[in-house]
Every structure is written in structure tokens, then in C-alpha cells.
Design an enzyme around this catalytic site. Structure first.
Site: not given
Length: 474
Positions: A223, A325
Site C-alpha cells: 500500500e 490482499e
């Protein structure tokens, strides 16, 4: 005699391509809301000759000769949290848990494992593998991981019936390497530590492989556009590109050979821009196997942006896409069996694969009765929870929805063309390397539906309950 030989050859080709002959049996496996059905064999039907279907009928059309991407696998992440909870289970429950995920007979046949490079939010606290300030990395040691995480990864690999693709991801460099001097709450990697940080990945991978866990690949950064309350680090597209092409890519290639490097590892919303910047640069692109993505772009109340996945696949057909994810956020123990959580997985997986994704990785494979442990209070759902007070294992609908793909779609399968005639159904189909087909059909409506499964001139009729998912194998 010549005619008979031609007939046998044609039959073999037909079977290998996934096109059924009349009488071919179809096994039906079903998971359905408000029933006891959980990956249960619920029927056996057969193909017969088909006529033109009507517009009023529900139909799923499969064309096995139109094949697309090869499937890397389906799996989940073994985090510190998962490993710490696993260690609290009795030996019998540990065995049950391992079989539930990694066996194809007793479980759902996971074939991918992701793990974190030092701490992430799903760790009991922040830590690294070196002494703070050790620019030389001489103090590097993975001793921390030998208590819980490494033993679980090894047992999972040993249990797995399918070959395991194992990859790793960092959440943040050590604090001294960042402009914020903090592993948490974003910040950036300082340019003077680009090479040191690249060397850190190498040391981690070599240390894990020395322990007997072959590492297939890595992501550059988890991220990279999210400033989180937990371990996080920000890279613009240009910064990730330059780190990859000038430091990480050459270092990995020189020290480790052909490890697969995955860029982005964040949501679908900005993935196209990241692809354009990194894959559009020939020097950076040569080090990138492909792009990873998450599903959290819905945080602002929007819908999943599956079209962005398709656009990256269309623009960069030589690159691979992997879902790295996803989880159901905001844990609530009263909602273990909340059915829309499972349907979220089914919808996401079917759409991602239909839009070109090669692999699909869930987040934590196991959490406790509080949705943790998590050192910043970011408690979430996992497909399987353990109540550490009672020692019991809790299987949620998400586990079964994932299993309708992971149990029947083997590594190296190919996705094949599949279309539903009515919007109440969604479907994806795959042909495994043994020629056996798996068609997944999902019904999220409130009504049971009778539908045709049509392949060429052959058809069979199947009934799916409301709020259910089925896998048809043939």
C-alpha cells in the site's frame, strides 16, 4: 478401421479441450445460506443435446476452446497474528486447521502463501531484523520469526497438496531509514538508504530460504499510497519506478536471480496510473513480473473497480496481475456467519479472474476471537477464526466461498470463456491441466434459479438455491 481411428482421435481432442460429449457427468458442489450445505456434493447431472435457449431462461455459456490467462493459484497470508493464534490451538486443532486450508481432500487446497517482512499491523508489536541505526545490516537476524511464523509456514508447506507459491511484502523500512523517523504513519524512504533497503530484502529472502522456505517473489511495498496508523511507507509512482529500476531490481537480479517482483500492491483505483508509469519505462518494466492489487477502493462508499484490472491487462498483456490482499474490515464477533461477507469474496474472485487476474491472495488465514492480534487496534475478519478461550475453530462463509474456487481450480489451470445470460448469476470457468473443467456459478438473489449449463451443442440443467455458490466439475 480408419474411421474408428479418426473417431477415437476426435474424442480425445474433445475431452482434452473440455468440450463434453452427451452423457458426460457433471458433479455439483453447493454452499448456500440458511442451509447446512457447505461445499457439499448436491447432485450429479449429465450433458445432453441442446437446442437454442430461450431469452426467458437462465443460461451459463462456456466455450472451453477460448482460453485466457494461466492461474498461478489461490491462497492467503500467514502473518505474525495468524501464527501466534495457531500456536494457541491444541495439536488436534492445529492439524484440522492445516488440513482445512492446504489439503485438497479434507480442505480447500490453498496454493499461495504471502508473508510480511518484519512487522505489519497484524503483529503484536513493531520490530525489525536489525538494531536501530545499523546501516551495515550486520545485526540482521530473523530469530524473531522462528518462534511462531516460520514454524507455521513450514507446516503449511508440508501439508499442501498443491505446489506453493510463496511471496513476501514489506510494510515499512526501519525508522532510521525514513524521513519521518517512524515506522508508523507513512513517511518516505530516504534516498541515501535506497541501496541499504534493497539489500535488506535480499538478506530476508536468503535467510528464509536457508530455513527451507523457497521464496517465489516479492512486492516492492504494501500500500504505497496509504498513510496508515500502522507500519506504512509512501512511494509515488515515479519513486517506486526509480527504486525498482535503479536499486531493487538490479540487486534482486544479481543476488537472487529470477525472483518475481510485483509492483503497486494497493487498490484498484490508481493501478492504471501506476502501471503506465512503471511498465511504460522499459528499464523499470524489465524487472517487474506484474502488478498486485487490493480491494479497499470501496472505502469511500464506491463500488469495486474491476474495469481497472481489465484495462491494465489489456494495456500490458505481457505483465501478470495478482490480487495480493483483501479482508472484511471492522470485526464484530456477532457477525461470524454474516452471509454477505462470503458473497463479497465470491463476487470479487469471479470478477477479478474474469478480468485477467492470475492469482488471488486473501489476507490473514487465521485470527482470534477479537479479530487480532493487532498492535494498532485494526481488528478484522479472517475466513477462519479461533476462539482461544474455548480452543474451537470457527469457519465463516468466506472460507467456503473461497473454497469453491481454490479447491477445484488448480495451479496452471487456464481460464476459459464464460458468460451468463441473466444478471442474477455470475460465473467463471477454468480448465485444469488434466483436462477437467470447473465452472463456478454464484446466485446472490433471494430466489432459487434453474439454469442451463451450455457448452457447444450440449446442455445440462442445474438448480442453485438463493444466496448460494456452486462449483460444477466435468
Amino acid at each position: 478401421m480408419a474411421l474408428a481411428l479418426m473417431s477415437m482421435t476426435a474424442f480425445a481432442q474433445q475431452k482434452a479441450s473440455g468440450i463434453p460429449s452427451a452423457g458426460t457427468k457433471v458433479m455439483v458442489y453447493t454452499t448456500a445460506k440458511d442451509t447446512e450445505l457447505r461445499l457439499a456434493k448436491t447432485g450429479e447431472v449429465a450433458f445432453a443435446e441442446s437446442k437454442q435457449p430461450l431469452e426467458t431462461e437462465f443460461s451459463v455459456f462456456v466455450e472451453p476452446e477460448k482460453t485466457f490467462q494461466s492461474i498461478l493459484g489461490i491462497g492467503g497470508a500467514i502473518t505474525d497474528a495468524s501464527a501466534e493464534v495457531f500456536a494457541k490451538l491444541s495439536p488436534a486443532k492445529q492439524k484440522e486447521f492445516l488440513n482445512a486450508y492446504f489439503s485438497t481432500d479434507a480442505g480447500i487446497g490453498y496454493s499461495i502463501i504471502r508473508t510480511n517482512i518484519h512487522s505489519c499491523d497484524f503483529s503484536s508489536g513493531s520490530y525489525t531484523y536489525i538494531k536501530e541505526g545499523d546501516k551495515s545490516l550486520k545485526s540482521f537476524s530473523i530469530e524473531h520469526d522462528k518462534k511462531y511464523r516460520i514454524p507455521l509456514i513450514k507446516q503449511a508447506m508440508k501439508t499442501a497438496a498443491n505446489k506453493i507459491t510463496f511471496y513476501v511484502s514489506p510494510w515499512s523500512p526501519p525508522a532510521f531509514m525514513k524521513d519521518s523517523k517512524n515506522m508508523l504513519k507513512g513517511g518516505k524512504l530516504l534516498p541515501e538508504y535506497y541501496q541499504t533497503w534493497a539489500d535488506y530484502y535480499v538478506k530476508f529472502i536468503k535467510a528464509y530460504e536457508k530455513e527451507g522456505m523457497p521464496v517465489w517473489g516479492l512486492t516492492v511495498q504494501n500500500e504505497p499510497m496509504a498513510t496508515q496508523t500502522w507500519e506504512s511507507c509512501i512511494y509515488t509512482a515515479e519513486e517506486e519506478r526509480d527504486f525498482l529500476k535503479n536499486y531493487l531490481g538490479p540487486t534482486i537480479r544479481k543476488e537472487l536471480g529470477d525472483k518475481k517482483i510485483i509492483v503497486w500492491d494497493h487498490n484498484r483505483d490508481l493501478m492504471n496510473q501506476r502501471a503506465n508509469v512503471i511498465f511504460g519505462d522499459p528499464e523499470a518494466s524489465k524487472y517487474a513480473w506484474g502488478m498486485g492489487f487490493h480491494w479497499y477502493e470501496t472505502w469511500a462508499g464506491g463500488k469495486p473497480m474491476y474495469q481497472n484490472v481489465a484495462k491494465v491487462a489489456e494495456a500490458y498483456p505481457d505483465k501478470h496481475l495478482i490480487f495480493t490482499e483483501g479482508c472484511v474490515e471492522k470485526f464484530d464477533a456477532e457477525r461470524y456467519q454474516y452471509w454477505p461477507n462470503g458473497e463479497r469474496y465470491g463476487e470479487q474472485m469471479i470478477n477479478d479472474f474474469n478480468n485477467g487476474t492470475t492469482g488471488w491472495t486473501d489476507w490473514n488465514i487465521l485470527l482470534d476471537e477479537k479479530g487480532g492480534p493487532n498492535h494498532v487496534g485494526n481488528f478484522c475478519f479472517a475466513p477462519v477464526h479461533a476462539d482461544t478461550k474455548t480452543g474451537e475453530i470457527i469457519y465463516t462463509p468466506s472460507y467456503y466461498y473461497i473454497g469453491h474456487l481454490s479447491k477445484f481450480v488448480k495451479p496452471d489451470a487456464k481460464r476459459v470463456s464464460t458468460v451468463c445470460s441473466r444478471s442474477q448469476l455470475m460465473s467463471a470457468s477454468f480448465i485444469n491441466t488434466d483436462g477437467k473443467m470447473a465452472t463456478v456459478v454464484m446466485n446472490s438473489s433471494d430466489e432459487k434459479i434453474s439454469y442451463n449449463l451450455i457448452i457447444g451443442t450440449k446442455k445440462t440443467v442445474v438448480e442453485i438455491p438463493p444466496h448460494a455458490i456452486q462449483t460444477l466439475t466435468y
